[in-house]
Design a protein around this motif. Sequence first.
Motif, PDB file in Angstrom:
ATOM      1  N   SER A 110       1.825  -1.239  -1.857  1.00 48.53           N
ATOM      2  CA  SER A 110       0.925  -2.177  -2.537  1.00 48.53           C
ATOM      3  C   SER A 110      -0.395  -2.250  -1.773  1.00 48.53           C
ATOM      4  O   SER A 110      -0.405  -2.579  -0.585  1.00 48.53           O
ATOM      5  CB  SER A 110       1.548  -3.577  -2.589  1.00 48.53           C
ATOM      6  OG  SER A 110       0.597  -4.526  -3.045  1.00 48.53           O
ATOM      7  N   PRO A 111      -1.515  -1.943  -2.421  1.00 44.10           N
ATOM      8  CA  PRO A 111      -2.813  -2.056  -1.729  1.00 44.10           C
ATOM      9  C   PRO A 111      -3.144  -3.501  -1.378  1.00 44.10           C
ATOM     10  O   PRO A 111      -3.912  -3.756  -0.449  1.00 44.10           O
ATOM     11  CB  PRO A 111      -3.800  -1.478  -2.740  1.00 44.10           C
ATOM     12  CG  PRO A 111      -3.119  -1.585  -4.063  1.00 44.10           C
ATOM     13  CD  PRO A 111      -1.656  -1.451  -3.801  1.00 44.10           C
ATOM     14  N   ASN A 112      -2.559  -4.433  -2.107  1.00 44.12           N
ATOM     15  CA  ASN A 112      -2.753  -5.858  -1.804  1.00 44.12           C
ATOM     16  C   ASN A 112      -1.605  -6.338  -0.927  1.00 44.12           C
ATOM     17  O   ASN A 112      -0.456  -5.934  -1.112  1.00 44.12           O
ATOM     18  CB  ASN A 112      -2.787  -6.680  -3.099  1.00 44.12           C
ATOM     19  CG  ASN A 112      -3.906  -6.251  -4.018  1.00 44.12           C
ATOM     20  OD1 ASN A 112      -5.040  -6.051  -3.584  1.00 44.12           O
ATOM     21  ND2 ASN A 112      -3.600  -6.083  -5.295  1.00 44.12           N
ATOM     22  N   PRO A 113      -1.883  -7.217   0.017  1.00 41.12           N
ATOM     23  CA  PRO A 113      -0.817  -7.712   0.908  1.00 41.12           C
ATOM     24  C   PRO A 113       0.320  -8.354   0.114  1.00 41.12           C
ATOM     25  O   PRO A 113       0.091  -9.090  -0.846  1.00 41.12           O
ATOM     26  CB  PRO A 113      -1.545  -8.740   1.776  1.00 41.12           C
ATOM     27  CG  PRO A 113      -2.964  -8.317   1.765  1.00 41.12           C
ATOM     28  CD  PRO A 113      -3.206  -7.752   0.391  1.00 41.12           C
ATOM     29  N   HIS A 290       2.417  -4.108   3.274  1.00 43.18           N
ATOM     30  CA  HIS A 290       1.991  -3.281   2.142  1.00 43.18           C
ATOM     31  C   HIS A 290       3.109  -2.407   1.556  1.00 43.18           C
ATOM     32  O   HIS A 290       2.833  -1.508   0.765  1.00 43.18           O
ATOM     33  CB  HIS A 290       0.805  -2.402   2.554  1.00 43.18           C
ATOM     34  CG  HIS A 290      -0.441  -3.176   2.817  1.00 43.18           C
ATOM     35  ND1 HIS A 290      -1.292  -3.605   1.822  1.00 43.18           N
ATOM     36  CD2 HIS A 290      -0.960  -3.638   3.984  1.00 43.18           C
ATOM     37  CE1 HIS A 290      -2.301  -4.277   2.363  1.00 43.18           C
ATOM     38  NE2 HIS A 290      -2.117  -4.314   3.667  1.00 43.18           N
TER      39      HIS A 290
END
Length: 369
Positions: A110-113, A290
């Motif tokens: 996931s590029p977002n936390p 991530h």
Amino acid sequence: MFKAIKFQLAIAALVASIFTGEISAQGSTADQPEMSIDAAVRKEVITALSIQLIRSYIFEDVARKVEADLNRRLVAGEYNSLTGASAFAEKLTSDLQALTKDKHLNIRFSPNPIPEVGPAAEPTTEQRSNRERWARSVNFGFEKIKRLPGNIGYIELMGFTDPVHAGETIRAAFAVVANTEAIIFDLRRNGGGSPEMVAKITSYLYGDKPVLLNTLYWREIDRTDEFWTDPKLPGAKLADKPIYILTSNRTFSAAEEFTYNLKNLKRATVVGETTGGGAHPGESRRLHAHFNAFIPTGRAISPITKSNWEGTGVEPDIQVPKEHALHAAQIAILKDMATKVTSEGEKRAIAGRIQVLEGEIGKMKVDSK
């Protein structure tokens, strides 16, 4: 209680991703921004994954073999060249599925936390509302409901959503096909969802006695859940209708359960391709800020076969390419109808419709060359 809530929320998220096209039945990583990772991150992810597998994966002995294999690969430097997060997730998924033959087990970047999740709790009012709104926006999985020529009912299900608010929609769908000669369920684009929804829809295909459809065993909490038809659901039951199910290699998880249950109960004829082969439900577990893993924590056990469709899929009774399945099912239904009618006019009409369908299949074969 908490386990059930966590499972329901996980299923809701999984079904949403199926409908939005974010994942395939086999769990491939969608295109997304890349991130560079180093040896420390790779080790952290593999260590966390091993812990989660040993704690929760449905087969503990397999989990321990996976742990040993991944650590061997890590020490041998097999992952050293994987400096991209997506590539690392894809490689781990490939290795895991090769070792376990479990198509639900996968790793995602996931590029977002990814937030850390505390102990399971009751979903908030907002979460419940959002889940219901989304389920209604996809019509609880009912994509198409219609009558085909020859008075054949057709229902395309894109997924099995949470059934809590779906009762009225299910009853309305079956009302449309209540007077048809047979019903076709199209699951060729169905990636799965809720076993509770599978049981609720199946309830309308049986009569006044409950039928045990499937059981799910959860290793971590050593519990078995049974899924039965419910004869008390309101609305007309269609126990006398012949049922046909269309499948493809994309038919997966709960869609396979629906197919497997009805095939083994001799309640449906399956037409199309062998399904994807995923019989282990579970939930997402955070491994790193991530990375997360979908860990199968349960396994389906049929009361009839004492087994399931994991790794093998459900084989159709009538095997044809998925593009031909709808035509092939109609032909099978019409041929059966032809044996029961006495009117010469009806026989000619059925024969004419069969000829049209066979001609269309022939054209599809030519066009595909």
